[in-house]
Write a protein that holds these residues in place. Structure first.
Motif, PDB file in Angstrom:
ATOM      1  N   GLN A  89      20.918   1.214 -12.286  1.00 33.28           N
ATOM      2  CA  GLN A  89      22.260   1.686 -12.595  1.00 33.28           C
ATOM      3  C   GLN A  89      22.222   3.111 -13.123  1.00 33.28           C
ATOM      4  O   GLN A  89      23.085   3.924 -12.801  1.00 33.28           O
ATOM      5  CB  GLN A  89      22.909   0.756 -13.618  1.00 33.28           C
ATOM      6  N   LYS A  90      21.209   3.424 -13.927  1.00 32.24           N
ATOM      7  CA  LYS A  90      21.092   4.782 -14.463  1.00 32.24           C
ATOM      8  C   LYS A  90      20.833   5.785 -13.347  1.00 32.24           C
ATOM      9  O   LYS A  90      21.398   6.882 -13.345  1.00 32.24           O
ATOM     10  CB  LYS A  90      19.971   4.837 -15.500  1.00 32.24           C
ATOM     11  N   VAL A  91      19.965   5.423 -12.400  1.00 35.41           N
ATOM     12  CA  VAL A  91      19.674   6.331 -11.282  1.00 35.41           C
ATOM     13  C   VAL A  91      20.926   6.552 -10.445  1.00 35.41           C
ATOM     14  O   VAL A  91      21.242   7.673 -10.039  1.00 35.41           O
ATOM     15  CB  VAL A  91      18.530   5.774 -10.413  1.00 35.41           C
ATOM     16  N   GLN A  92      21.685   5.494 -10.189  1.00 35.69           N
ATOM     17  CA  GLN A  92      22.895   5.633  -9.394  1.00 35.69           C
ATOM     18  C   GLN A  92      23.936   6.476 -10.118  1.00 35.69           C
ATOM     19  O   GLN A  92      24.615   7.309  -9.508  1.00 35.69           O
ATOM     20  CB  GLN A  92      23.449   4.242  -9.080  1.00 35.69           C
ATOM     21  N   LEU A 100      15.037  10.133  -6.831  1.00 37.28           N
ATOM     22  CA  LEU A 100      16.074  10.510  -5.874  1.00 37.28           C
ATOM     23  C   LEU A 100      15.494  11.442  -4.819  1.00 37.28           C
ATOM     24  O   LEU A 100      14.528  12.173  -5.077  1.00 37.28           O
ATOM     25  CB  LEU A 100      17.236  11.216  -6.580  1.00 37.28           C
ATOM     26  N   VAL A 101      16.102  11.425  -3.656  1.00 41.72           N
ATOM     27  CA  VAL A 101      15.796  12.398  -2.602  1.00 41.72           C
ATOM     28  C   VAL A 101      17.089  13.169  -2.352  1.00 41.72           C
ATOM     29  O   VAL A 101      18.097  12.594  -1.947  1.00 41.72           O
ATOM     30  CB  VAL A 101      15.312  11.719  -1.314  1.00 41.72           C
ATOM     31  N   ARG A 102      17.053  14.468  -2.634  1.00 37.59           N
ATOM     32  CA  ARG A 102      18.233  15.319  -2.485  1.00 37.59           C
ATOM     33  C   ARG A 102      18.224  15.954  -1.098  1.00 37.59           C
ATOM     34  O   ARG A 102      17.242  16.596  -0.707  1.00 37.59           O
ATOM     35  CB  ARG A 102      18.236  16.405  -3.560  1.00 37.59           C
ATOM     36  N   VAL A 103      19.302  15.774  -0.349  1.00 35.66           N
ATOM     37  CA  VAL A 103      19.397  16.299   1.014  1.00 35.66           C
ATOM     38  C   VAL A 103      20.645  17.160   1.113  1.00 35.66           C
ATOM     39  O   VAL A 103      21.764  16.677   0.908  1.00 35.66           O
ATOM     40  CB  VAL A 103      19.457  15.167   2.053  1.00 35.66           C
ATOM     41  N   GLN A 104      20.459  18.446   1.372  1.00 34.79           N
ATOM     42  CA  GLN A 104      21.586  19.352   1.568  1.00 34.79           C
ATOM     43  C   GLN A 104      21.357  20.130   2.850  1.00 34.79           C
ATOM     44  O   GLN A 104      20.432  20.924   2.939  1.00 34.79           O
ATOM     45  CB  GLN A 104      21.749  20.301   0.385  1.00 34.79           C
ATOM     46  N   THR A 123      11.367  10.019 -10.631  1.00 37.54           N
ATOM     47  CA  THR A 123      11.643   9.837 -12.055  1.00 37.54           C
ATOM     48  C   THR A 123      10.521   9.077 -12.749  1.00 37.54           C
ATOM     49  O   THR A 123      10.533   8.935 -13.971  1.00 37.54           O
ATOM     50  CB  THR A 123      12.964   9.078 -12.255  1.00 37.54           C
ATOM     51  N   VAL A 124       9.548   8.585 -11.976  1.00 38.60           N
ATOM     52  CA  VAL A 124       8.356   7.929 -12.517  1.00 38.60           C
ATOM     53  C   VAL A 124       7.154   8.464 -11.758  1.00 38.60           C
ATOM     54  O   VAL A 124       7.288   8.928 -10.620  1.00 38.60           O
ATOM     55  CB  VAL A 124       8.444   6.398 -12.370  1.00 38.60           C
ATOM     56  N   PRO A 125       5.960   8.436 -12.344  1.00 36.05           N
ATOM     57  CA  PRO A 125       4.767   8.922 -11.628  1.00 36.05           C
ATOM     58  C   PRO A 125       4.485   8.062 -10.399  1.00 36.05           C
ATOM     59  O   PRO A 125       4.499   6.831 -10.479  1.00 36.05           O
ATOM     60  CB  PRO A 125       3.646   8.782 -12.672  1.00 36.05           C
ATOM     61  N   ILE A 126       4.248   8.705  -9.267  1.00 40.88           N
ATOM     62  CA  ILE A 126       3.918   8.009  -8.026  1.00 40.88           C
ATOM     63  C   ILE A 126       2.708   8.702  -7.401  1.00 40.88           C
ATOM     64  O   ILE A 126       2.761   9.894  -7.101  1.00 40.88           O
ATOM     65  CB  ILE A 126       5.094   8.026  -7.027  1.00 40.88           C
ATOM     66  N   TRP A 158      19.492  10.068  -1.562  1.00 37.39           N
ATOM     67  CA  TRP A 158      18.957   8.747  -1.274  1.00 37.39           C
ATOM     68  C   TRP A 158      18.275   8.244  -2.543  1.00 37.39           C
ATOM     69  O   TRP A 158      17.636   9.020  -3.260  1.00 37.39           O
ATOM     70  CB  TRP A 158      17.912   8.779  -0.160  1.00 37.39           C
ATOM     71  N   ILE A 159      18.386   6.965  -2.825  1.00 36.82           N
ATOM     72  CA  ILE A 159      17.671   6.400  -3.965  1.00 36.82           C
ATOM     73  C   ILE A 159      16.271   5.999  -3.522  1.00 36.82           C
ATOM     74  O   ILE A 159      16.093   5.245  -2.564  1.00 36.82           O
ATOM     75  CB  ILE A 159      18.421   5.187  -4.548  1.00 36.82           C
TER      76      ILE A 159
END
Length: 269
Positions: A150-153, A17-21, A30-33, A5-6
């Motif tokens: 676009q870079k994230v995608q 990104l959120v990686r789901v497996q 990719t940035v401080p939150i 998920w973006i």
């Protein structure tokens, strides 16, 4: 099944990104939150920490908050509108506050309300009236996608391709073995391939690919004592042991560009 998920900030810009497996979820900003993050399924809500795997069956959305301010949101295609997760987040922390009330509390209702006020995000009438108005976290028109989006995608696409590649040979335990990867021991080296020049100086290499063959590099290297070694090198991840299909591969090395390889070395002659 693997998907990504973006993660987007309220203005729609990508934040990671959120990686789901399967049931394992990992948040990769990719940035401080700042603040805290909550992962939702259709029935449950659990906290999630960046870069730490969290298990939640049928996860569908992630919401970040900092006090009463929303910081980011990511969701699967079948997820509910953002407003639904706002309401669930308020209930989630209210229930936690109720469980935390001591038995001798003089005014438990006031304590519960004070906790709820700390975490509940304000919901405007417009937000509740239209799911389209709150979908800005998840949808950006193609003519307004920024370079960073676009870079994230693109990065997400590369990760999915990499996962598919490594899964293919990790699950190929029934393969006939590494010996079938050797196409021709009297090989001709290909010009321009220079792998592991420090570890195996002067080695000759060629790239091998084809039907039923795992893509790899095949090389020969003569040791200072005159013994010649045959080397098979397959791209892979650093791990305590090689993938199941790579029988006989015992060494992991990174080339000068940082790419990792599993190696099998056998003497010739």
């Amino acid at each position: 099944m693997l998907c990504y998920w973006i993660l987007r900030r309220p203005d729609g810009t990508p934040a990671g990104l959120v990686r789901v497996q399967n049931d394992r979820v990992t948040l990769k900003p990719t940035v401080p939150i700042e603040g805290r993050f909550t992962l939702f399924s259709g029935t449950d809500a659990v906290p999630i920490v960046p870069e730490s795997e969290t298990v939640l069956p049928r996860a569908e959305a992630l919401l970040g908050t900092d006090g009463d301010r929303e910081t980011c949101f990511a969701a699967a295609e079948n997820a509910a509108p953002l407003a639904a997760y706002r309401k669930r987040l308020s209930r989630f922390y209210t229930i936690k506050a109720q469980k935390a009330v001591p038995d001798d509390a003089s005014s438990p209702d006031e304590l519960i309300l004070s906790h709820a006020e700390d975490v509940e995000a304000p919901v405007t009438p417009e937000t509740e009236e239209s799911a389209d108005d709150v979908s800005y976290f998840r949808t950006i028109q193609s003519d307004s996608i920024s370079d960073s989006a676009q870079k994230v995608q693109a990065f997400s696409t590369l990760l999915q391709r990499a996962e598919a590649f490594y899964t293919a040979y990790e699950d190929n335990a029934s393969a006939s073995g590494a010996d079938n990867m050797v196409q021709n021991r009297d090989m001709q080296a290909e010009v321009g391939i220079d792998l592991f020049s420090q570890e195996y100086p002067g080695a000759r290499w060629r790239y091998v690919d084809g039907s039923g063959v795992l893509p790899h590099y095949e090389g020969t290297w003569t040791q200072p004592n005159g013994q010649t070694l045959h080397i098979l090198a397959v791209r892979g991840y650093a791990a305590p042991r090689p993938p199941r299909a790579l029988l006989g591969f015992t060494r992991f090395l990174r080339d000068r560009d940082g790419t990792g390889y599993w190696l099998r070395l056998t003497p010739l002659g």
